[in-house]
Design a protein around this motif. Structure first.
Motif, PDB file in Angstrom:
ATOM      1  N   GLN A  85      -3.432  -9.767  -7.437  1.00  0.00           N
ATOM      2  CA  GLN A  85      -2.843  -9.577  -6.111  1.00  0.00           C
ATOM      3  C   GLN A  85      -1.337  -9.829  -6.156  1.00  0.00           C
ATOM      4  O   GLN A  85      -0.543  -9.057  -5.585  1.00  0.00           O
ATOM      5  CB  GLN A  85      -3.506 -10.521  -5.114  1.00  0.00           C
ATOM      6  CG  GLN A  85      -3.086 -10.295  -3.667  1.00  0.00           C
ATOM      7  CD  GLN A  85      -3.944 -11.111  -2.722  1.00  0.00           C
ATOM      8  OE1 GLN A  85      -4.287 -12.265  -2.999  1.00  0.00           O
ATOM      9  NE2 GLN A  85      -4.319 -10.524  -1.592  1.00  0.00           N
ATOM     10  N   ALA A 110       0.427  -6.954  -7.824  1.00  0.00           N
ATOM     11  CA  ALA A 110       0.485  -5.791  -6.939  1.00  0.00           C
ATOM     12  C   ALA A 110       1.625  -5.933  -5.938  1.00  0.00           C
ATOM     13  O   ALA A 110       2.327  -4.954  -5.624  1.00  0.00           O
ATOM     14  CB  ALA A 110      -0.844  -5.624  -6.210  1.00  0.00           C
ATOM     15  N   ALA A 163       4.989  -3.601  -5.749  1.00  0.00           N
ATOM     16  CA  ALA A 163       5.318  -2.910  -4.497  1.00  0.00           C
ATOM     17  C   ALA A 163       6.680  -3.310  -3.957  1.00  0.00           C
ATOM     18  O   ALA A 163       7.117  -2.791  -2.926  1.00  0.00           O
ATOM     19  CB  ALA A 163       4.240  -3.206  -3.450  1.00  0.00           C
ATOM     20  N   GLU A 189     -13.584  -7.923   4.739  1.00  0.00           N
ATOM     21  CA  GLU A 189     -13.243  -6.659   4.084  1.00  0.00           C
ATOM     22  C   GLU A 189     -14.277  -6.335   3.011  1.00  0.00           C
ATOM     23  O   GLU A 189     -15.219  -7.098   2.779  1.00  0.00           O
ATOM     24  CB  GLU A 189     -11.834  -6.764   3.491  1.00  0.00           C
ATOM     25  CG  GLU A 189     -10.785  -6.986   4.576  1.00  0.00           C
ATOM     26  CD  GLU A 189      -9.370  -7.022   4.028  1.00  0.00           C
ATOM     27  OE1 GLU A 189      -9.132  -6.439   2.957  1.00  0.00           O
ATOM     28  OE2 GLU A 189      -8.512  -7.625   4.683  1.00  0.00           O
ATOM     29  N   ARG A 233      -9.949  -2.363  -2.199  1.00  0.00           N
ATOM     30  CA  ARG A 233      -8.996  -2.878  -1.224  1.00  0.00           C
ATOM     31  C   ARG A 233      -7.558  -2.750  -1.703  1.00  0.00           C
ATOM     32  O   ARG A 233      -7.288  -2.750  -2.913  1.00  0.00           O
ATOM     33  CB  ARG A 233      -9.294  -4.364  -0.952  1.00  0.00           C
ATOM     34  CG  ARG A 233     -10.618  -4.579  -0.251  1.00  0.00           C
ATOM     35  CD  ARG A 233     -11.246  -5.917  -0.576  1.00  0.00           C
ATOM     36  NE  ARG A 233     -10.324  -7.033  -0.402  1.00  0.00           N
ATOM     37  CZ  ARG A 233     -10.548  -8.254  -0.864  1.00  0.00           C
ATOM     38  NH1 ARG A 233     -11.655  -8.520  -1.528  1.00  0.00           N
ATOM     39  NH2 ARG A 233      -9.668  -9.205  -0.662  1.00  0.00           N
ATOM     40  N   ASP A 234      -6.633  -2.623  -0.744  1.00  0.00           N
ATOM     41  CA  ASP A 234      -5.202  -2.705  -1.023  1.00  0.00           C
ATOM     42  C   ASP A 234      -4.838  -4.183  -1.003  1.00  0.00           C
ATOM     43  O   ASP A 234      -4.767  -4.804   0.054  1.00  0.00           O
ATOM     44  CB  ASP A 234      -4.414  -1.941   0.041  1.00  0.00           C
ATOM     45  CG  ASP A 234      -2.904  -2.080  -0.143  1.00  0.00           C
ATOM     46  OD1 ASP A 234      -2.462  -2.729  -1.124  1.00  0.00           O
ATOM     47  OD2 ASP A 234      -2.156  -1.565   0.718  1.00  0.00           O
ATOM     48  N   LEU A 235      -4.618  -4.761  -2.165  1.00  0.00           N
ATOM     49  CA  LEU A 235      -4.404  -6.201  -2.261  1.00  0.00           C
ATOM     50  C   LEU A 235      -3.066  -6.651  -1.701  1.00  0.00           C
ATOM     51  O   LEU A 235      -2.830  -7.856  -1.558  1.00  0.00           O
ATOM     52  CB  LEU A 235      -4.541  -6.659  -3.721  1.00  0.00           C
ATOM     53  CG  LEU A 235      -5.921  -6.434  -4.359  1.00  0.00           C
ATOM     54  CD1 LEU A 235      -5.946  -6.983  -5.776  1.00  0.00           C
ATOM     55  CD2 LEU A 235      -7.018  -7.064  -3.518  1.00  0.00           C
ATOM     56  N   THR A 236      -2.182  -5.718  -1.375  1.00  0.00           N
ATOM     57  CA  THR A 236      -0.895  -6.102  -0.798  1.00  0.00           C
ATOM     58  C   THR A 236      -0.962  -6.242   0.718  1.00  0.00           C
ATOM     59  O   THR A 236       0.032  -6.586   1.357  1.00  0.00           O
ATOM     60  CB  THR A 236       0.198  -5.076  -1.151  1.00  0.00           C
ATOM     61  OG1 THR A 236      -0.074  -3.833  -0.477  1.00  0.00           O
ATOM     62  CG2 THR A 236       0.271  -4.842  -2.649  1.00  0.00           C
ATOM     63  N   ASP A 237      -2.119  -5.977   1.296  1.00  0.00           N
ATOM     64  CA  ASP A 237      -2.256  -6.045   2.749  1.00  0.00           C
ATOM     65  C   ASP A 237      -3.562  -6.750   3.094  1.00  0.00           C
ATOM     66  O   ASP A 237      -4.450  -6.899   2.247  1.00  0.00           O
ATOM     67  CB  ASP A 237      -2.248  -4.627   3.344  1.00  0.00           C
ATOM     68  CG  ASP A 237      -1.994  -4.635   4.851  1.00  0.00           C
ATOM     69  OD1 ASP A 237      -1.580  -5.688   5.389  1.00  0.00           O
ATOM     70  OD2 ASP A 237      -2.210  -3.592   5.487  1.00  0.00           O
ATOM     71  N   SER A 238      -3.687  -7.177   4.346  1.00  0.00           N
ATOM     72  CA  SER A 238      -4.909  -7.844   4.807  1.00  0.00           C
ATOM     73  C   SER A 238      -5.283  -7.318   6.185  1.00  0.00           C
ATOM     74  O   SER A 238      -5.011  -7.957   7.206  1.00  0.00           O
ATOM     75  CB  SER A 238      -4.712  -9.365   4.850  1.00  0.00           C
ATOM     76  OG  SER A 238      -5.903 -10.013   5.268  1.00  0.00           O
TER      77      SER A 238
END
Length: 356
Positions: free
Chosen positions: A151, A154, A158, A241, A248-253
């Motif tokens: 995470q 990532a 980004a 999630e 999953r997009d690990l840069t967002d929650s």
């Protein structure tokens, strides 16, 4: 109440207590660790165990290494009189949610919520692999730090953070913990150390330790009678999630953001945030999901980077936010708890104090 309630009943945190969090507590059983905390939190309200309408606990049998280990800690609550009791195999923040629902139904006016975790007897990094997908991911044994490192990388790829910024989060958190006598790690001079799993260094990771926490909830006028300035739960919600990290997009929650929307976080500014971010990179994700600006005081207690008793750290975030409202240090706070790898499941609560 500080605002019109969206729920059937107004419920507040009226007391909070926690243990001193330590690397090891070999000389104490779980019940011996929990009992003083329960006595402290009840003493703050003047209530006796028999006057509590509902009791709910949060813990993990995987940490204890035996089934139904939570039944032992009920000795700390007391064997008499008989109580209405429940347990969740989750962080105590979810036990608080169950107790809050119980009060909403009108079946109780007060609730005792407690949670605890002893991570010292075994390898918590390995134990936490048991929460992964049992068919594809768990057999690979990626531990909790390795997944958090994915995470963090990532986020760096980004362009949302870098290693120096992550180190700054850890240093700020532990400097804030100087004022927290219960914290396990205190002081901004705590070494960042070498890599645990690149790009995460030791200072980016939570300490391993043992600890317990407890809160008392009360409804309406009962809350006002028990506490001079109750911390009203004006919003609370939790979302989950996909189980698979690869989906999953690990840069967002998104689950944190949705829970925050339903809890009313974005309706008015908050002045304090207690975030359950065991890794420095996770604070970056949570700040973005909750829309927190630089004017918000984040983790004035030191957060999970200063003390991270597994199964209690999330409840402590709610308790620390409530305690600041009790003593007049803030007026509207957001508290967050997480469970699962890489912020898989998230609970968000808004707490507010009545105007002075």
């Amino acid at each position: 109440m500080p605002a019109t309630s969206r729920y059937a009943r107004d419920v507040a945190v009226v007391a909070f207590a926690q243990s001193d969090h330590r690397r090891r507590s070999d000389e104490l059983s779980e019940v011996e660790m929990v009992m003083p905390v329960l006595h402290q939190v009840l003493a703050q309200t003047g209530l006796k165990a028999g006057e509590i309408g509902f009791t709910c606990s949060g813990s993990s049998d995987y940490l204890a290494g035996r089934a139904f280990s939570f039944t032992m800690t009920l000795d700390g609550v007391g064997a008499w009189p008989p109580i209405s009791e429940s347990h969740v195999e989750m962080d105590g923040a979810w036990a608080l949610y169950e107790a809050w629902v119980k009060i909403q139904t009108g079946e109780a006016d007060t609730a005792l919520v407690y949670s605890y975790g002893k991570s010292s007897p075994g390898s918590v990094r390995d134990v936490l692999t048991r929460q992964l997908d049992p068919y594809y991911l768990a057999p690979l044994w990626p531990d909790s730090v390795a997944l958090a490192a994915l995470q963090a990388q990532a986020l760096i790829d980004a362009g949302e953070t870098d290693e120096a910024a992550l180190a700054g989060i850890g240093a700020r958190s532990r400097a804030a913990a100087e004022a927290n006598p219960h914290a396990q790690l205190r002081g901004g001079a705590v070494a960042q150390g070498g890599y645990e799993v690149r790009p995460l260094r030791t200072g980016d990771c939570p300490p391993i330790g043992d600890g317990a926490a407890a809160v008392v909830l009360a409804a309406g006028d009962t809350a006002r009678r028990l506490c001079e300035r109750p911390a009203w739960i004006t919003g609370i919600d939790h979302r989950i999630e996909a189980h698979s990290v690869g989906l999953r997009d690990l840069t967002d929650s998104p689950s944190t953001r949705i829970a925050a929307e339903h809890a009313g976080v974005f309706e008015r500014p908050v002045d304090t945030a207690e975030l359950h971010a065991p890794f420095s990179s996770q604070e970056v994700v949570l700040r973005k999901a909750l829309g927190l600006g630089e004017d918000v005081v984040v983790n004035p207690s030191g957060g999970a980077l200063a003390a991270n008793p597994v199964m209690a750290a999330g409840l402590i975030r709610i308790g620390e936010a409530a305690a600041r409202i009790h003593r007049g240090a803030c007026d509207r706070a957001v508290a967050h708890a997480t469970s699962g790898p890489c912020l898989q499941q998230n609970l968000v609560a808004v707490l507010e104090g009545e105007p002075a």
